[in-house]
Design a protein around this motif. Structure first.
Motif, PDB file in Angstrom:
ATOM      1  N   ALA A 531     -32.040  49.262  46.445  1.00 51.02           N
ATOM      2  CA  ALA A 531     -30.870  48.809  47.202  1.00 51.02           C
ATOM      3  C   ALA A 531     -31.095  47.408  47.760  1.00 51.02           C
ATOM      4  O   ALA A 531     -30.217  46.535  47.668  1.00 51.02           O
ATOM      5  N   SER A 532     -32.270  47.169  48.333  1.00 46.38           N
ATOM      6  CA  SER A 532     -32.550  45.851  48.910  1.00 46.38           C
ATOM      7  C   SER A 532     -32.676  44.789  47.819  1.00 46.38           C
ATOM      8  O   SER A 532     -32.252  43.641  48.006  1.00 46.38           O
ATOM      9  N   SER A 533     -33.238  45.154  46.674  1.00 51.32           N
ATOM     10  CA  SER A 533     -33.399  44.190  45.580  1.00 51.32           C
ATOM     11  C   SER A 533     -32.059  43.832  44.953  1.00 51.32           C
ATOM     12  O   SER A 533     -31.795  42.665  44.642  1.00 51.32           O
ATOM     13  N   LEU A 534     -31.205  44.827  44.763  1.00 53.62           N
ATOM     14  CA  LEU A 534     -29.889  44.554  44.191  1.00 53.62           C
ATOM     15  C   LEU A 534     -29.048  43.725  45.158  1.00 53.62           C
ATOM     16  O   LEU A 534     -28.345  42.792  44.740  1.00 53.62           O
ATOM     17  N   GLU A 535     -29.131  44.042  46.435  1.00 54.27           N
ATOM     18  CA  GLU A 535     -28.395  43.255  47.426  1.00 54.27           C
ATOM     19  C   GLU A 535     -28.820  41.785  47.376  1.00 54.27           C
ATOM     20  O   GLU A 535     -27.986  40.884  47.421  1.00 54.27           O
TER      21      GLU A 535
END
Length: 649
Positions: A531-535
């Motif tokens: 989630a943090s990487s895609l964001e």
């Protein structure tokens, strides 16, 4: 003004056409446009990566030329000969000259019969002119060998200044060009230099490159283009109301525009707290023992030993730079656009940044700053992507160290000093000399293994060597691919990673080798990390698509939605837009047969497992210690599943 203008240049036919795209139709910048063209018009995934239909598309964002600072990067999009899927790379300051061409983007298709030079410029009435010129292959090689006392990309730049000086001075043109690495390898960068028009010379510190992914190799091998001069006299800035910007910034940050710029970019100009500035100056202080050195082999060392290596770095590598650049000369410059953040730190005429200097410095066992300075100057002159080059050299040194190859079998005259336990700083010069031998061999292709790396890349090479030297692999109980550090795509596609000890640089994402991920040295559950990487990937997409310099992201990210809404009158949710476009990048990767693959080599897997232990994430450290392969496959699969589910919506 509510349109985005593309010029498609067919260098095989010496023709061009102009087309306008509407912002309200979802074309907000060059990446949006390029994805649409590659997927729907050129269908470049169907063809060889060096097909003339593998368009090189480059463009600026819609906010250039006005009251906004840091909005003048030029973004390149192409199908990469390394990853085999779409890649995005950008170069600083070029948009500041490009904007006066009257264009927003250029798409180059077709293939010139001879090495081609394009001159793209506009008159004051915004009438576009394109000159199609050429240079013979033999003359180009002669220029690379030496022109006006320079070699490689520097020589070609001065050749262009000499040949097109009248155009360049009158129309304020900026050169975009390739070097020998683009001709002979899949690792060629696209270079650009800001020009001093009064004396027709390269401005100090202004050198920059769209290096990652092999864009220069595509420009030459797919299109036979060696240089582009672009600029003009057409002024059509979207707006120049500085008062409006000041009021907007004050509403968002309760600060003046100038103050918020200096506050959010302190690392890149100068940190009084750290007594240094720029990515090189700050990163070695900030990350210390987490800095990747010796081809990531530091992950196998205790923190005590890593800190000892960091002491070497600070004494022999960082301090000479900081003494001259941060304290004495303060030779600080910009990329070529008017900007108060003088982020380009120049040492004896050479721009110094963390990634290229680490790549040809501590990462390959070179800890003396002056030795790395010579290597970077040499590799830059040849037009290499230095991050990829550093990975290749470190892998070669590691292969020899582990006894899989003898030095002479891969073009080396001696054994590298690549054991961090026995290394001493005076070993630096030997490794520098051997690195030069590798660089020469990649260009000359006088060794069959180096030729294979130049032509097909590192992942293809390690697979072939594991087959060719099967007995040695069994005897040493380690394979060629075990020592290589890359992300795998499809059968042979790959991308070497930026120099951070983090799972984010190796995670199953569709564009890596950049900062389109969570690149902080941390660890967490795969879903949370995904989630943090895609964001972060989506925000970096918007940054590159808008032409914003990521050094200005601290204030720019909050401003972008308002700029698109108020200045372009577009009612588009930027995050949803970026998610949709990223899902199209995934679709392209599927069609190109270049989806992310599970980690292949031992070292890559160990990078993931060791950072979990280093950060003391007990749950995953325990899983990896109990069954490393099962734990890693579980983490990778859950990360990948989260990304796919989110993109499929």
């Amino acid at each position: 003004m509510n349109k985005y203008r593309l010029c498609t240049i067919d260098v095989g036919k010496n023709t061009h056409i102009l087309e306008d795209y509407r912002f309200e139709d979802g074309i907000l910048g060059p990446i949006d446009l390029a994805i649409n063209l590659h997927l729907n018009k050129y269908k470049s995934y169907q063809y060889d990566v060096y097909s003339p239909l593998n368009a090189i598309i480059f463009g600026k964002g819609p906010f250039t030329g006005g009251a906004l600072i840091g909005m003048h990067r030029l973004t390149f999009i192409f199908r990469s000969p390394q990853s085999s899927t779409l890649h995005v790379s950008s170069v600083g300051g070029v948009g500041y000259r490009f904007m006066n061409s009257g264009l927003d983007a250029v798409s180059i298709v077709g293939k010139g019969r001879k090495p081609t030079i394009l001159v793209i410029y506009s008159e004051p009435d915004c009438r576009l002119n394109i000159v199609y010129d050429s240079i013979s292959k033999s003359e180009l090689e002669d220029v690379f060998e030496g022109f006006n006392g320079f070699k490689g990309v520097y020589a070609l730049t001065y050749y262009l200044l000499n040949r097109y000086g009248e155009y360049i001075r009158r129309y304020r043109l900026r050169p975009i060009l390739i070097g020998p690495a683009s001709i002979y390898t899949i690792n060629g960068a696209i270079f650009s230099f800001d020009i001093g028009f009064h004396n027709l010379s390269i401005r100090p510190g202004s050198e920059d490159s769209a290096a990652r992914g092999g864009g220069g190799s595509v420009l030459y091998n797919a299109h036979n283009v060696v240089a582009i001069l672009v600029g003009g006299l057409c002024e059509k800035a979207l707006f120049k109301d500085r008062k409006w910007v000041d009021e907007l910034i004050r509403q968002l940050f309760n600060s003046s525009y100038g103050d918020i710029i200096m506050k959010t970019t302190e690392k890149y100009k100068y940190s009084s707290k750290l007594g240094t500035g720029g990515t090189f100056g700050v990163n070695y202080i900030m990350y210390r023992d987490l800095i990747p050195v010796f081809g990531y082999n530091m992950i196998y060392l205790s923190r005590f030993l890593r800190l000892r290596l960091n002491e070497y770095i600070l004494k022999y590598f960082w301090s000479p730079f900081n003494k001259i650049v941060s304290r004495e000369s303060r030779n600080w410059f910009t990329c070529g656009e008017p900007c108060p953040v003088t982020c380009k730190k120049v040492y004896n005429g050479k721009k110094v940044d963390y990634e290229p200097f680490n790549a040809l410095g501590p990462y390959i066992g070179v800890f003396i700053f002056e030795d790395t300075l010579k290597l970077v100057e040499y590799a830059d002159s040849l037009g290499f992507d230095i991050i990829e080059l550093g990975h290749v050299i470190a892998w070669i040194f590691d292969v020899v160290k582990n006894g899989l190859l003898k030095p002479g079998e891969i073009g080396l005259s001696d054994h590298p000093r690549f054991d961090p336990l026995t290394y001493r700083p005076n070993d630096s010069h030997k490794n520098m000399e051997l690195a030069c031998e590798v660089i020469d061999g990649l260009i000359k292709k006088d060794n069959w293994i180096l030729r294979m790396i130049s032509d097909y890349g590192l992942r293809y090479t390690v697979k072939k060597l594991d087959e060719a030297y099967r007995d040695r692999v069994l005897d040493k109980n380690i394979s060629f691919k075990d020592l290589a550090v890359y992300v795998a795509y499809g059968e042979y596609g790959y991308m070497s990673i930026n120099f951070y000890w983090t799972p984010g640089m190796l995670a199953p994402l569709y564009i890596l080798g950049r900062y389109w991920t969570n690149y902080h040295p941390t660890f967490m559950s795969p879903e949370e990390y995904a989630a943090s990487s895609l964001e972060r990937a989506l925000m970096e997409y918007l940054i590159d698509n808008s032409g914003l310099c990521r050094f200005h992201r601290g204030w720019g990210e909050k401003v972008l939605p308002i700029l698109y809404s108020k200045l372009l009158n577009t009612d588009i949710d930027l995050k949803k837009h970026a998610l949709r476009m990223y899902s199209l990048i995934r679709l392209y990767s599927i069609k190109a047969g270049a989806e992310p693959r599970y980690w292949e080599g031992k070292k890559v897997k160990d990078i993931i497992a060791t950072i979990a232990g280093e950060i003391e994430v007990e749950e995953w450290a325990k899983k990896f210690s109990e069954d490393l392969e099962e734990g890693l496959r579980g983490w990778w699969s859950r990360f990948n599943d989260y990304i796919v589910r989110t993109l499929e919506g």
